[in-house]
Design an enzyme around this catalytic site. Sequence first.
Site, mmCIF file in Angstrom:
data_model
loop_
_atom_site.group_PDB
_atom_site.id
_atom_site.type_symbol
_atom_site.label_atom_id
_atom_site.label_comp_id
_atom_site.label_asym_id
_atom_site.label_seq_id
_atom_site.Cartn_x
_atom_site.Cartn_y
_atom_site.Cartn_z
ATOM 1 N N GLU A 47 24.873 -5.473 -36.228
ATOM 2 C CA GLU A 47 24.873 -4.252 -35.406
ATOM 3 C C GLU A 47 26.292 -4.013 -34.882
ATOM 4 O O GLU A 47 26.987 -4.976 -34.548
ATOM 5 C CB GLU A 47 23.918 -4.484 -34.222
ATOM 6 C CG GLU A 47 23.940 -3.403 -33.151
ATOM 7 C CD GLU A 47 23.174 -3.828 -31.881
ATOM 8 O OE1 GLU A 47 23.192 -5.029 -31.516
ATOM 9 O OE2 GLU A 47 22.562 -2.943 -31.252
ATOM 10 N N ASN A 110 23.355 4.548 -31.899
ATOM 11 C CA ASN A 110 23.608 3.200 -32.416
ATOM 12 C C ASN A 110 22.961 3.188 -33.805
ATOM 13 O O ASN A 110 21.734 3.157 -33.921
ATOM 14 C CB ASN A 110 22.966 2.173 -31.473
ATOM 15 C CG ASN A 110 23.332 0.750 -31.835
ATOM 16 O OD1 ASN A 110 23.761 0.476 -32.961
ATOM 17 N ND2 ASN A 110 23.157 -0.161 -30.896
ATOM 18 N N LYS A 127 19.055 3.644 -33.962
ATOM 19 C CA LYS A 127 18.281 2.672 -33.163
ATOM 20 C C LYS A 127 17.325 3.370 -32.199
ATOM 21 O O LYS A 127 17.750 4.191 -31.380
ATOM 22 C CB LYS A 127 19.254 1.765 -32.398
ATOM 23 C CG LYS A 127 18.617 0.606 -31.650
ATOM 24 C CD LYS A 127 19.709 -0.284 -31.055
ATOM 25 C CE LYS A 127 19.171 -1.511 -30.351
ATOM 26 N NZ LYS A 127 20.270 -2.350 -29.797
ATOM 27 N N GLU A 146 23.435 0.119 -23.142
ATOM 28 C CA GLU A 146 23.061 0.931 -24.313
ATOM 29 C C GLU A 146 22.390 2.236 -23.907
ATOM 30 O O GLU A 146 22.549 3.261 -24.563
ATOM 31 C CB GLU A 146 22.144 0.131 -25.245
ATOM 32 C CG GLU A 146 22.884 -0.944 -26.003
ATOM 33 C CD GLU A 146 22.060 -1.477 -27.171
ATOM 34 O OE1 GLU A 146 21.708 -0.701 -28.054
ATOM 35 O OE2 GLU A 146 21.780 -2.683 -27.167
ATOM 36 N N CYS A 172 18.734 -4.745 -33.945
ATOM 37 C CA CYS A 172 18.664 -5.681 -32.819
ATOM 38 C C CYS A 172 17.361 -5.624 -32.033
ATOM 39 O O CYS A 172 16.355 -6.124 -32.480
ATOM 40 C CB CYS A 172 19.864 -5.507 -31.899
ATOM 41 S SG CYS A 172 20.049 -6.937 -30.800
ATOM 42 N N ASN A 197 23.250 -8.088 -31.776
ATOM 43 C CA ASN A 197 24.220 -8.611 -30.807
ATOM 44 C C ASN A 197 23.396 -9.073 -29.616
ATOM 45 O O ASN A 197 22.985 -8.262 -28.785
ATOM 46 C CB ASN A 197 25.165 -7.508 -30.311
ATOM 47 C CG ASN A 197 26.282 -7.183 -31.275
ATOM 48 O OD1 ASN A 197 27.350 -7.793 -31.250
ATOM 49 N ND2 ASN A 197 26.051 -6.201 -32.116
HETATM 50 N N1 CDT Z 1 21.882 -5.347 -28.900
HETATM 51 C C1 CDT Z 1 20.653 -5.590 -28.431
HETATM 52 O O1 CDT Z 1 19.730 -4.801 -28.609
HETATM 53 N N2 CDT Z 1 20.514 -6.737 -27.725
HETATM 54 C C2 CDT Z 1 19.321 -7.065 -27.038
HETATM 55 C C3 CDT Z 1 19.665 -7.826 -25.823
HETATM 56 C C4 CDT Z 1 18.689 -7.553 -24.784
HETATM 57 S S1 CDT Z 1 19.358 -7.874 -23.223
HETATM 58 C C5 CDT Z 1 19.299 -6.378 -22.415
HETATM 59 C C6 CDT Z 1 18.301 -7.857 -27.846
HETATM 60 O O2 CDT Z 1 17.123 -7.534 -27.793
HETATM 61 O O3 CDT Z 1 18.676 -8.836 -28.500
#
Ligand code: CDT
Length: 311
Positions: A47, A110, A127, A146, A172, A197
């Site tokens: 991502e 995204n 996304k 985000e 993600c 990420n």
């Molecule tokens: N990038 C992304 O979606 N990361 C989220 C972190 C959640 S913390 C607010 C994930 O679900 O891995």
Amino acid sequence: MTRVLTVAGAQLGPIARDEPRSQAVGRMVALMEKAHAKGAGFVVFPELALTTFFPRWFITDQAEVDRFFEAIMPNPEVQPLFDAARRLGLGFYLGYAERVREAGRVRHFNTAILVDASGAIVGRYRKVHLPGHAEFDPKRPWQHLEKRYFEPGDLGFPVFRAMGGILGMCICNDRRWPETFRVMGLQGVELVALGYNTPVRNAVARESEHLRMMHNQMSMQAGAYQNGTWVVGVAKAGAEEGVDMMAGSCIVAPTGEIVAQAMTEGDELIVYDCDLDAGRYIKETVFNFAAHRRIEHYGLITSQTGVVPPA
Ligand code: CDT
């Protein structure tokens, strides 16, 4: 005749805030060359693969935020990825921040694209599940903005006939929602590519690193098995601008088994020969949707978001 697609997950180590696109793209082209040497036909990148994970910062100057976005795809800085695809006969999934003028206004998503072995963009996904928050949160050691920098994707969960199979994409946090996989499963998806990420630690609650890795894997393994599809999850990993990011990129078989997994927190390639027919028996037996799904009982899933306990 078997339909084997050799797939490479191209995990990236950290990308610094000031790292130019050309440097990140150079690292990615090196991984594509390695993937080609190992016989891969498709490469999955993380991502927001072209920049650092910028939603960790509260930035008020929109021009500064927009520096992390691509207004055109491909553009001269990322063109080497598309050239490598054509030269090596290698398709790829690429996550990036998309800035686009649509319906008379500038929009930010995204996004992930699917590029085929001729270097043509053949699929796009924006996304849907945006985690985090929209305003500065003083309680957090790092932000997850985000909801500030992107709007929710407006394309649903399409799948595409590409690379000899039926391919889908998500990004993600989407992997944590069974609806993501089921909507693609209902379109016969055979391989879901996704980049992530994910901080190693929870910014707002106590949660062990072990548990967070388990949730990462469990989400992808369940999505794979319950829809009889391959899932390829690829991380941007390591210590990025002071935040430890989860590694563990993996390839999950339609049985739910992890068949390849990254061992480092840096740039690393994992490769597996994915038989796109391997999920067929699951789709025809325990998860034969046409035979067994009871949609008359699933209405709440699309009519309600939050929990409504009984009175
Ligand atoms: N990038 C992304 O979606 N990361 C989220 C972190 C959640 S913390 C607010 C994930 O679900 O891995």
